[in-house]
Design a protein around this motif. Structure first.
Motif, PDB file in Angstrom:
ATOM      1  N   LEU A  78       0.807  -1.222   0.000  1.00  0.00           N
ATOM      2  CA  LEU A  78       0.000   0.000   0.000  1.00  0.00           C
ATOM      3  C   LEU A  78       0.842   1.276   0.000  1.00  0.00           C
ATOM      4  O   LEU A  78       0.513   2.221  -0.734  1.00  0.00           O
ATOM      5  N   PRO A  79       1.921   1.392   0.803  1.00  0.00           N
ATOM      6  CA  PRO A  79       2.736   2.624   0.715  1.00  0.00           C
ATOM      7  C   PRO A  79       3.285   2.873  -0.685  1.00  0.00           C
ATOM      8  O   PRO A  79       3.305   4.009  -1.152  1.00  0.00           O
ATOM      9  N   MET A  80       3.706   1.799  -1.371  1.00  0.00           N
ATOM     10  CA  MET A  80       4.198   1.949  -2.739  1.00  0.00           C
ATOM     11  C   MET A  80       3.090   2.404  -3.683  1.00  0.00           C
ATOM     12  O   MET A  80       3.313   3.225  -4.571  1.00  0.00           O
ATOM     13  N   LEU A  81       1.882   1.869  -3.467  1.00  0.00           N
ATOM     14  CA  LEU A  81       0.760   2.282  -4.314  1.00  0.00           C
ATOM     15  C   LEU A  81       0.423   3.751  -4.094  1.00  0.00           C
ATOM     16  O   LEU A  81       0.140   4.482  -5.052  1.00  0.00           O
ATOM     17  N   MET A  82       0.448   4.204  -2.849  1.00  0.00           N
ATOM     18  CA  MET A  82       0.152   5.603  -2.567  1.00  0.00           C
ATOM     19  C   MET A  82       1.217   6.517  -3.168  1.00  0.00           C
ATOM     20  O   MET A  82       0.900   7.599  -3.679  1.00  0.00           O
ATOM     21  N   ALA A  83       2.488   6.097  -3.123  1.00  0.00           N
ATOM     22  CA  ALA A  83       3.547   6.894  -3.746  1.00  0.00           C
ATOM     23  C   ALA A  83       3.365   6.941  -5.264  1.00  0.00           C
ATOM     24  O   ALA A  83       3.594   7.981  -5.893  1.00  0.00           O
ATOM     25  N   ALA A  84       2.928   5.816  -5.846  1.00  0.00           N
ATOM     26  CA  ALA A  84       2.662   5.815  -7.284  1.00  0.00           C
ATOM     27  C   ALA A  84       1.512   6.752  -7.625  1.00  0.00           C
ATOM     28  O   ALA A  84       1.539   7.454  -8.647  1.00  0.00           O
ATOM     29  N   MET A  85       0.482   6.772  -6.781  1.00  0.00           N
ATOM     30  CA  MET A  85      -0.634   7.692  -7.002  1.00  0.00           C
ATOM     31  C   MET A  85      -0.175   9.141  -6.929  1.00  0.00           C
ATOM     32  O   MET A  85      -0.650  10.003  -7.692  1.00  0.00           O
ATOM     33  N   LEU A  86       0.747   9.443  -6.019  1.00  0.00           N
ATOM     34  CA  LEU A  86       1.285  10.802  -5.927  1.00  0.00           C
ATOM     35  C   LEU A  86       1.948  11.209  -7.230  1.00  0.00           C
ATOM     36  O   LEU A  86       1.725  12.311  -7.738  1.00  0.00           O
ATOM     37  N   MET A  87       2.767  10.331  -7.806  1.00  0.00           N
ATOM     38  CA  MET A  87       3.474  10.671  -9.040  1.00  0.00           C
ATOM     39  C   MET A  87       2.524  10.767 -10.225  1.00  0.00           C
ATOM     40  O   MET A  87       2.671  11.631 -11.081  1.00  0.00           O
ATOM     41  N   LEU A 141       3.631 -11.128  -8.307  1.00  0.00           N
ATOM     42  CA  LEU A 141       3.445 -10.410  -9.572  1.00  0.00           C
ATOM     43  C   LEU A 141       2.137  -9.634  -9.560  1.00  0.00           C
ATOM     44  O   LEU A 141       2.071  -8.486 -10.031  1.00  0.00           O
ATOM     45  N   ALA A 142       1.072 -10.221  -9.009  1.00  0.00           N
ATOM     46  CA  ALA A 142      -0.231  -9.567  -9.005  1.00  0.00           C
ATOM     47  C   ALA A 142      -0.257  -8.353  -8.081  1.00  0.00           C
ATOM     48  O   ALA A 142      -0.894  -7.346  -8.398  1.00  0.00           O
ATOM     49  N   ILE A 143       0.422  -8.422  -6.964  1.00  0.00           N
ATOM     50  CA  ILE A 143       0.331  -7.354  -5.962  1.00  0.00           C
ATOM     51  C   ILE A 143       1.316  -6.229  -6.236  1.00  0.00           C
ATOM     52  O   ILE A 143       0.966  -5.045  -6.129  1.00  0.00           O
ATOM     53  N   TRP A 144       2.541  -6.563  -6.619  1.00  0.00           N
ATOM     54  CA  TRP A 144       3.590  -5.548  -6.687  1.00  0.00           C
ATOM     55  C   TRP A 144       3.765  -4.931  -8.067  1.00  0.00           C
ATOM     56  O   TRP A 144       4.311  -3.836  -8.187  1.00  0.00           O
ATOM     57  N   THR A 145       3.295  -5.611  -9.112  1.00  0.00           N
ATOM     58  CA  THR A 145       3.496  -5.068 -10.453  1.00  0.00           C
ATOM     59  C   THR A 145       2.732  -3.769 -10.705  1.00  0.00           C
ATOM     60  O   THR A 145       3.313  -2.808 -11.247  1.00  0.00           O
ATOM     61  N   PRO A 146       1.419  -3.660 -10.382  1.00  0.00           N
ATOM     62  CA  PRO A 146       0.708  -2.407 -10.690  1.00  0.00           C
ATOM     63  C   PRO A 146       1.330  -1.160 -10.075  1.00  0.00           C
ATOM     64  O   PRO A 146       1.547  -0.169 -10.800  1.00  0.00           O
ATOM     65  N   PRO A 147       1.661  -1.123  -8.762  1.00  0.00           N
ATOM     66  CA  PRO A 147       2.246   0.128  -8.249  1.00  0.00           C
ATOM     67  C   PRO A 147       3.630   0.425  -8.805  1.00  0.00           C
ATOM     68  O   PRO A 147       3.938   1.581  -9.126  1.00  0.00           O
ATOM     69  N   ILE A 148       4.469  -0.594  -8.951  1.00  0.00           N
ATOM     70  CA  ILE A 148       5.825  -0.351  -9.461  1.00  0.00           C
ATOM     71  C   ILE A 148       5.785   0.076 -10.929  1.00  0.00           C
ATOM     72  O   ILE A 148       6.471   1.021 -11.334  1.00  0.00           O
ATOM     73  N   ALA A 149       4.974  -0.605 -11.733  1.00  0.00           N
ATOM     74  CA  ALA A 149       4.871  -0.235 -13.149  1.00  0.00           C
ATOM     75  C   ALA A 149       4.286   1.165 -13.312  1.00  0.00           C
ATOM     76  O   ALA A 149       4.753   1.947 -14.162  1.00  0.00           O
ATOM     77  N   SER A 150       3.292   1.509 -12.516  1.00  0.00           N
ATOM     78  CA  SER A 150       2.702   2.851 -12.596  1.00  0.00           C
ATOM     79  C   SER A 150       3.707   3.917 -12.193  1.00  0.00           C
ATOM     80  O   SER A 150       3.777   4.989 -12.804  1.00  0.00           O
ATOM     81  N   MET A 151       4.489   3.619 -11.163  1.00  0.00           N
ATOM     82  CA  MET A 151       5.496   4.582 -10.727  1.00  0.00           C
ATOM     83  C   MET A 151       6.556   4.791 -11.805  1.00  0.00           C
ATOM     84  O   MET A 151       6.950   5.941 -12.094  1.00  0.00           O
TER      85      MET A 151
END
Length: 366
Positions: free
Chosen positions: A285-294, A343-353
């Motif tokens: 979740l912290p990674m997803l929120m950081a991706a949303m910020l960017m 792959l399912a959990i970590w790919t969306p935030p990292i790829a979006s970032m």
């Protein structure tokens, strides 16, 4: 550092204001829903409001990434409208340097949210379910829990409440081994009947017991009058779907309790994949929120006089919702075993970032 702290304060203020608006809206919706559900009964209004307040934290916790992207968009649009963004860029600050402190603050806020707000939301959800069960009739109640390596269930009928304990369960969730049934009288709570079975299987409307022994606890000598059966049937209002639904409510467990609960599931022979996905999603979740910020910042760096602000806002909101639902869709695929969990959990935030970083470098610093 002074400029970075200023941006973090502006971002925090935007988040607080937007969060307060959404919290109030969610509370209003829940109050209306509870009034529709209990308005015709004798439930007092204060009880309806209290149930609504217990229900809101879990929903609010789920939409935190969307609040972050709205806060990021509000921050940088405000800086562009007041020409502060032009001054900062003319002072030699690149877009990446401007995002450094807000990015780190968002990561820290996400970690604190998972560590502190997640247990509070889980506790509120448990309190809501307990209070809701108290307002329902006993016949409507069906609960299941796991302690150690045993499975506990409860069902109600016209005679009273039956507590069911199983040592292990088959993968389909309908077959159980070393099962105990204890029937309690409805009004007094006195135990009436005890049944021990080597195995039990749940079929629509009844239990099928094998190698069962039945004790009438109201008899003078229950052991002397006990009866044994090669097969025995018992009525039940439980279904496999209700058991799986009740058992898979990961939202009632905090992130601190999930590892132990996953181990208990594995010992009982049940699939822990949905709870493993939930645990990894909380960690990500912290990674997803950081991706949303960017993502929120990538299209809002231009000055408002450049035009197209409405289009940029629309694209940013659509991108945020797309990322949010893509993450949920990938999590469902991971829970169902279609793709690996990591792959399912970590790919969306990292790829979006990484995508937002590439677009930002190309448009602003390229």
């Amino acid at each position: 550092m002074t400029l970075g702290l200023y941006l973090v304060r502006r971002l925090a203020l935007s988040f607080v204001l937007i969060g307060a608006v959404f919290f109030g809206m969610l509370l209003l919706f829940e109050v209306v829903e509870m009034m529709r559900r209990f308005g015709g009964s004798e439930t007092p209004m204060r009880e309806i409001v209290w149930l609504s307040m217990l229900r809101v934290p879990a929903t609010f916790y789920q939409i935190l990434p969307l609040l972050v992207i709205l806060s990021s968009m509000a921050l940088f649009l405000g800086l562009a409208r007041s020409s502060e963004l032009v001054v900062i860029r003319s002072a030699g600050r690149s877009a990446m340097r401007m995002l450094r402190e807000p990015f780190l603050a968002t990561l820290l806020f996400g970690a604190l949210t998972v560590a502190a707000l997640n247990p509070l939301a889980a506790a509120a959800t448990r309190a809501y379910q307990a209070r809701l069960a108290a307002l329902q009739s006993p016949d409507q109640q069906a609960q299941i829990s796991l302690e150690g390596s045993a499975l506990w269930m409860r069902q109600g009928d016209e005679r009273g409440q039956t507590v069911i304990r199983a040592q292990s369960v088959e993968p389909d969730g309908l077959g159980f081994r070393n099962v105990s049934f204890l029937l309690f009288e409805r009004d007094t709570g006195v135990p009436l009947i005890r049944i021990e079975a080597e195995s039990a299987r749940l079929v629509p409307g009844r239990w099928l017991l094998t190698d069962a022994k039945r004790w009438d606890l109201s008899a003078d000598n229950p052991e002397r009058d006990a009866q044994t059966y090669l097969s025995l049937e018992m009525e039940s209002d439980l279904t496999g779907e209700r058991i799986r639904e009740s058992f898979s409510r990961a939202g009632t467990l905090s992130v601190w309790d999930l590892p132990g609960f996953i181990r208990a599931l594995d010992r009982a022979g049940l699939s822990s994949r949905p709870h493993r996905a939930q645990f990894q999603a909380e960690l990500a979740l912290p990674m997803l929120m950081a991706a949303m910020l960017m993502v929120g910042a990538v299209l809002c760096f231009r000055h408002s006089r450049a035009g197209g602000a409405g289009l940029r806002i629309l694209l940013t909101v659509l991108a945020g919702f797309a990322l949010f639902f893509l993450r949920n869709f990938a999590q469902v695929l991971g829970e169902n075993g279609q793709i690996p969990l990591s792959l399912a959990i970590w790919t969306p935030p990292i790829a979006s970032m990484l995508l937002a970083l590439g677009v930002l470098l190309h448009l602003e610093d390229g």
